[in-house]
Design a protein around this motif. Sequence first.
Motif, PDB file in Angstrom:
ATOM      1  N   PRO A 220       8.894  -1.658  -4.139  1.00  0.00           N
ATOM      2  CA  PRO A 220       8.140  -2.385  -5.165  1.00  0.00           C
ATOM      3  C   PRO A 220       7.106  -3.340  -4.567  1.00  0.00           C
ATOM      4  CG  PRO A 220      10.455  -2.307  -5.763  1.00  0.00           C
ATOM      5  CD  PRO A 220      10.362  -1.741  -4.368  1.00  0.00           C
ATOM      6  N   ALA A 221       7.475  -3.997  -3.473  1.00  0.00           N
ATOM      7  CA  ALA A 221       6.534  -4.941  -2.844  1.00  0.00           C
ATOM      8  C   ALA A 221       5.282  -4.215  -2.360  1.00  0.00           C
ATOM      9  CB  ALA A 221       7.217  -5.662  -1.690  1.00  0.00           C
ATOM     10  N   GLU A 222       5.481  -3.020  -1.799  1.00  0.00           N
ATOM     11  CA  GLU A 222       4.337  -2.244  -1.288  1.00  0.00           C
ATOM     12  C   GLU A 222       3.475  -1.709  -2.428  1.00  0.00           C
ATOM     13  OE1 GLU A 222       6.471  -0.477   2.771  1.00  0.00           O
ATOM     14  OE2 GLU A 222       6.664   0.582   0.863  1.00  0.00           O
ATOM     15  N   VAL A 223       4.136  -1.103  -3.415  1.00  0.00           N
ATOM     16  CA  VAL A 223       3.385  -0.428  -4.481  1.00  0.00           C
ATOM     17  C   VAL A 223       2.685  -1.429  -5.401  1.00  0.00           C
ATOM     18  CG1 VAL A 223       3.645   0.996  -6.563  1.00  0.00           C
ATOM     19  CG2 VAL A 223       4.737   1.687  -4.417  1.00  0.00           C
ATOM     20  N   PHE A 224       3.400  -2.496  -5.762  1.00  0.00           N
ATOM     21  CA  PHE A 224       2.812  -3.468  -6.690  1.00  0.00           C
ATOM     22  C   PHE A 224       1.997  -4.549  -5.965  1.00  0.00           C
ATOM     23  CE2 PHE A 224       6.447  -1.873  -9.227  1.00  0.00           C
ATOM     24  CZ  PHE A 224       5.743  -1.445 -10.343  1.00  0.00           C
ATOM     25  N   GLY A 225       2.429  -4.873  -4.755  1.00  0.00           N
ATOM     26  CA  GLY A 225       1.771  -5.970  -4.043  1.00  0.00           C
ATOM     27  C   GLY A 225       0.617  -5.547  -3.166  1.00  0.00           C
ATOM     28  N   ASN A 226       0.664  -4.301  -2.670  1.00  0.00           N
ATOM     29  CA  ASN A 226      -0.387  -3.861  -1.755  1.00  0.00           C
ATOM     30  C   ASN A 226      -0.685  -2.373  -1.949  1.00  0.00           C
ATOM     31  OD1 ASN A 226      -2.231  -3.967   0.369  1.00  0.00           O
ATOM     32  ND2 ASN A 226      -0.674  -3.507   1.912  1.00  0.00           N
ATOM     33  N   PRO A 227      -1.106  -1.992  -3.176  1.00  0.00           N
ATOM     34  CA  PRO A 227      -1.362  -0.570  -3.435  1.00  0.00           C
ATOM     35  C   PRO A 227      -2.564  -0.073  -2.636  1.00  0.00           C
ATOM     36  CG  PRO A 227      -2.138  -1.914  -5.273  1.00  0.00           C
ATOM     37  CD  PRO A 227      -1.414  -2.832  -4.341  1.00  0.00           C
ATOM     38  N   GLN A 233      -4.380   1.537  -7.847  1.00  0.00           N
ATOM     39  CA  GLN A 233      -4.998   0.214  -8.043  1.00  0.00           C
ATOM     40  C   GLN A 233      -5.563   0.096  -9.448  1.00  0.00           C
ATOM     41  OE1 GLN A 233      -7.851  -0.365  -4.884  1.00  0.00           O
ATOM     42  NE2 GLN A 233      -6.334  -0.052  -3.287  1.00  0.00           N
ATOM     43  N   ASP A 234      -6.261   1.150  -9.888  1.00  0.00           N
ATOM     44  CA  ASP A 234      -6.867   1.164 -11.224  1.00  0.00           C
ATOM     45  C   ASP A 234      -5.786   1.115 -12.300  1.00  0.00           C
ATOM     46  OD1 ASP A 234      -9.052   1.621 -13.158  1.00  0.00           O
ATOM     47  OD2 ASP A 234      -8.095   3.571 -13.422  1.00  0.00           O
TER      48      ASP A 234
END
Length: 240
Positions: A220-227, A233-234
Amino acid sequence: MIDVKHLSKSFGDHLVLKDISEHIYPGEKVVIIGPSGSGKSTFLRSLNLLEVPSSGSICFEGVEITDPKTDIDRVRRQMGMVFQHFNLFPNMTIRRNITLAPVRTGLMKQEQADEAAMQLLRRVGLEAKADAYPNQLSGGQKQRIAIVRALAMNPKVMLFDEPTSALDPEMVGEVLAVMKELAADGMTMVVVTHEMGFAREVGNRILFMDEGQILEQGSPAEVFGNPKNLRLQDFLSKVL
């Protein structure tokens, strides 16, 4: 636990899933997000062959369920499924809805199934509704019963296909609370959802799908925090 190799699915000329290879490990909470029409539900429903792939293979605990010789009904007993629209039998009490499958399949005698049903109903705070009928329940209560009905078979994995999308907003929380408790108990879960808060809180791994492919995955940190993927991103800019 689930091994997907080169999975594709077409409806007529429309290619809905495009050569997906993926693994689901025991104890994982995999949350699938993405825009409507991206293939999320088709992918989830393929995992227990509710949608039959056009090509590729799916194995569950080493058994290739896409092999026509496999007894898919026997495999499905180990894979609980919760749909958007409850699918409870309207002419049966809640207790009967829950006990029907365990008794019919020989998993339990009626008395055992009744006892297990009451334990599960206590767990979701609906013990008092055992002798009610589905039309006497709210949407949130029906969905909690649908989860209990799936759990009554003692599944090894739970598949959730947008379980809160048909609910009024104030009922969403009570269903997500049951799912969070399941996750905390160690149940292997694959969840298609639009509830980003749930995905962030409960998911070990997030899969982002669009146009029939998994475009990005990670914690979750990767996908939501640093997509990293531009489409992701869009998507997140519109839903968060």
